[in-house]
Design a protein around this motif. Sequence first.
Motif, PDB file in Angstrom:
ATOM      1  N   LEU A 164     -11.084  39.441  82.110  1.00  0.00           N
ATOM      2  CA  LEU A 164     -11.095  40.649  82.944  1.00  0.00           C
ATOM      3  C   LEU A 164     -12.307  41.494  82.594  1.00  0.00           C
ATOM      4  O   LEU A 164     -12.646  41.667  81.419  1.00  0.00           O
TER       5      LEU A 164
ATOM      6  N   LEU B 105      -8.104  38.637  77.082  1.00  0.00           N
ATOM      7  CA  LEU B 105      -7.679  39.964  77.505  1.00  0.00           C
ATOM      8  C   LEU B 105      -7.988  41.031  76.471  1.00  0.00           C
ATOM      9  O   LEU B 105      -8.530  42.088  76.770  1.00  0.00           O
TER      10      LEU B 105
ATOM     11  N   MET C 270      -3.722  38.561  86.900  1.00  0.00           N
ATOM     12  CA  MET C 270      -3.325  38.331  85.524  1.00  0.00           C
ATOM     13  C   MET C 270      -1.807  38.319  85.384  1.00  0.00           C
ATOM     14  O   MET C 270      -1.242  37.520  84.637  1.00  0.00           O
ATOM     15  N   THR C 271      -1.115  39.208  86.109  1.00  0.00           N
ATOM     16  CA  THR C 271       0.340  39.257  85.984  1.00  0.00           C
ATOM     17  C   THR C 271       0.989  37.978  86.494  1.00  0.00           C
ATOM     18  O   THR C 271       2.029  37.556  85.978  1.00  0.00           O
TER      19      THR C 271
ATOM     20  N   PHE D   8      -6.037  42.541  87.701  1.00  0.00           N
ATOM     21  CA  PHE D   8      -4.801  42.802  86.960  1.00  0.00           C
ATOM     22  C   PHE D   8      -3.614  42.150  87.655  1.00  0.00           C
ATOM     23  O   PHE D   8      -2.742  41.566  86.996  1.00  0.00           O
ATOM     24  N   LYS D   9      -3.575  42.211  88.978  1.00  0.00           N
ATOM     25  CA  LYS D   9      -2.494  41.555  89.713  1.00  0.00           C
ATOM     26  C   LYS D   9      -2.528  40.048  89.478  1.00  0.00           C
ATOM     27  O   LYS D   9      -1.477  39.416  89.278  1.00  0.00           O
TER      28      LYS D   9
ATOM     29  N   VAL E  41      -4.395  47.156  78.612  1.00  0.00           N
ATOM     30  CA  VAL E  41      -5.421  46.364  79.297  1.00  0.00           C
ATOM     31  C   VAL E  41      -6.341  47.256  80.112  1.00  0.00           C
ATOM     32  O   VAL E  41      -7.544  46.982  80.248  1.00  0.00           O
ATOM     33  N   GLY E  42      -5.808  48.349  80.646  1.00  0.00           N
ATOM     34  CA  GLY E  42      -6.624  49.238  81.466  1.00  0.00           C
ATOM     35  C   GLY E  42      -7.770  49.892  80.721  1.00  0.00           C
ATOM     36  O   GLY E  42      -8.694  50.420  81.336  1.00  0.00           O
TER      37      GLY E  42
ATOM     38  N   LEU F 243     -10.112  46.528  87.457  1.00  0.00           N
ATOM     39  CA  LEU F 243     -10.458  45.281  86.781  1.00  0.00           C
ATOM     40  C   LEU F 243     -10.553  44.120  87.771  1.00  0.00           C
ATOM     41  O   LEU F 243      -9.741  44.000  88.688  1.00  0.00           O
TER      42      LEU F 243
ATOM     43  N   THR G 196      -6.315  49.846  85.119  1.00  0.00           N
ATOM     44  CA  THR G 196      -6.108  48.459  85.529  1.00  0.00           C
ATOM     45  C   THR G 196      -6.572  48.193  86.948  1.00  0.00           C
ATOM     46  O   THR G 196      -6.974  47.076  87.274  1.00  0.00           O
ATOM     47  N   GLN G 197      -6.524  49.229  87.818  1.00  0.00           N
ATOM     48  CA  GLN G 197      -6.884  48.996  89.218  1.00  0.00           C
ATOM     49  C   GLN G 197      -8.360  48.705  89.400  1.00  0.00           C
ATOM     50  O   GLN G 197      -8.781  48.247  90.471  1.00  0.00           O
TER      51      GLN G 197
END
Length: 631
Positions: free
Chosen positions: A233, A188, A321-322, A318-319, A197-198, A246, A243-244
């Motif tokens: 990512l 990351l 990754m969470t 990103f989702k 991250v974004g 990635l 983030t949106q």
Amino acid sequence: MSRANNHQGMSEGVDYGQFEEGRHVNYWDLDHPLERALRRTYTDEEYEWAEPHLAAFGETVGRTIADNADYVDDHGPELHTYDDLGEVWNHVRYPLEQIENDRLAYEQGIVADSFRAPPGREEPMPLSHTLSMQYLLSYADVGFDCPVAMTAGAALVLEKFDDGDLTEYADALTSRTYDDLIEGAMFLTEKQGGSDVGANETRAEYDESVDCWRLYGEKWFCSNIDAEGTLALARTEDAPEGTQGLSMFLVPHADPDHGDGPTTKGDRIEDGPLEPEAVNDQLYRRLKDKLGTTAVPTGEVEFTGAKAYLVGEEENGFKQMTEMLNLERLSNAAAACGLMGRAVLESTIYAANREAFGDTIDQYPLMRADLVDMVVDHEAATAFTFEAARLLDVRERRERTGRESADATGAHAIESADDAYRLMRLLVPIAKLRTGRMAVDTASYAMEVHGGNGYVNDFVTNRLLRDAQVLPIWEGTENVLSLDVLRALERENAHEPLLEAIEGALESATHPALADAAETVDAEYHDLAGALATLAGEDGEYAQLTAKRLAHYVFDVFTAALLLEQAQVALENDDGRPALIARRFVETTLEDRPARGIASGDRFALEAFESIVRGVPVEPETLAEPTAADD
């Protein structure tokens, strides 16, 4: 140690003076809080299957892995980026002791059993099972646990989001046979982004000539650098910023066009380092010279057109990754609890053997008080962590089986997977935040208990403290996690199941021995509810200013209620020891004691030492009335 002194047979407690140090023992047999947590977390059938397996693994870790861990700390992995002719090699050389540790852990099912039905079962174990084994593994070395945790996390991502194209990789990540295994990783961090991250700049371009994606860019802090199944990512062409935009990619260690399927541990052991033409287009630049966690090679990676496979949908990285982070953060917390357990064990053994002024130092009041509080902290951290894990399991069971879990336990059992998820989203960052800091404090004091020897690299307390210091950093610092707590409250309304759970736990704590502690926690519960209501009306800047204090406050109140609930169940089964744990936790974290308790006449640590530290049974009827202080 004979099994006569295990969980079921400790009528006189444990004589820690029989041990020379905290190795060549069975860590499962000596660990009370993990057993209690898993009896609450597992179904009866799951626990019946798991107990002998955990006992066998505790023996393996205590007898073999712990010794190997000390050797690896002095002779860790070495990176050879280039071969003798200057060609990129990306070869990480591991000592044989580390390979033995890996084989022992993976072949006992540390990852596989939570994703594939193990022998003797028709279904996989819950995710809390890999966490429990990681907890035991971390008695030996949290550095060994890092690749295990990421392998489980990568397996979870593929289970949730892969459409079947990466089945070979998913199967290899969850193999119970070491030679067929691949390990996972998650790259990351980038130099310019860090926790943001974004801000990641790694880009992905589709290459029609080889029918896969290619990655370009650099990753700055890559643990398990040579994993055979790394998740990374990157931003595809024309993807939005932040983030949106990635996407998530699986990056093989070797060029996937060389060989038949993923390059496994067996391939690497049999064939040795990659040939230049088999190297994926990435450069392992160097390993970090770290304070601790020597066992996991952490370095810098430059993607120079590395072949990669898209995981799931574009711009959904990103989702995805969470989802992995929920498990990774619980792994971090479980590792912290395991390290605390080792620090407590080493301290208790040392204090039972070290003589000063004509007696062992565990006979002196100050040391008794310190050991009592170390044990209470360890048990509190473990209870909170595995309650968060239990809630994760409620949700995962529904996703895997399509039905609600019918086995929730405890008076405050969450009725639906949706509510369990909302509460889990709040508790997971708090578990990671608090236990990481507690591990550092506990390891530091374990070093102090050992005196000058504890500061010397010849003794394990030195390594425990070095390793512990990364636990507040991995998977998000306290500040990052505190902001995640605010997001859980704002987006998930997580305060609703939180307050419901605390209230239900307090309502269950009806034994007279718990009355005073329950009254204190009830008052704090109402103060916490008021604080949450106040915070909801404040601006974002003020909410961020108080976020860390709020996270710690939630931990204290929730853990106190949880320990009281567990103590009530234990009292109903004629076990008074958990009541002592609960009462001490409430006293030290929530009670306002005039003159800091100096004038109170409280002798709790002296009177409860044998029960809390050595596990001597406590008759519930002796707890109904507090013991009067001596004049």
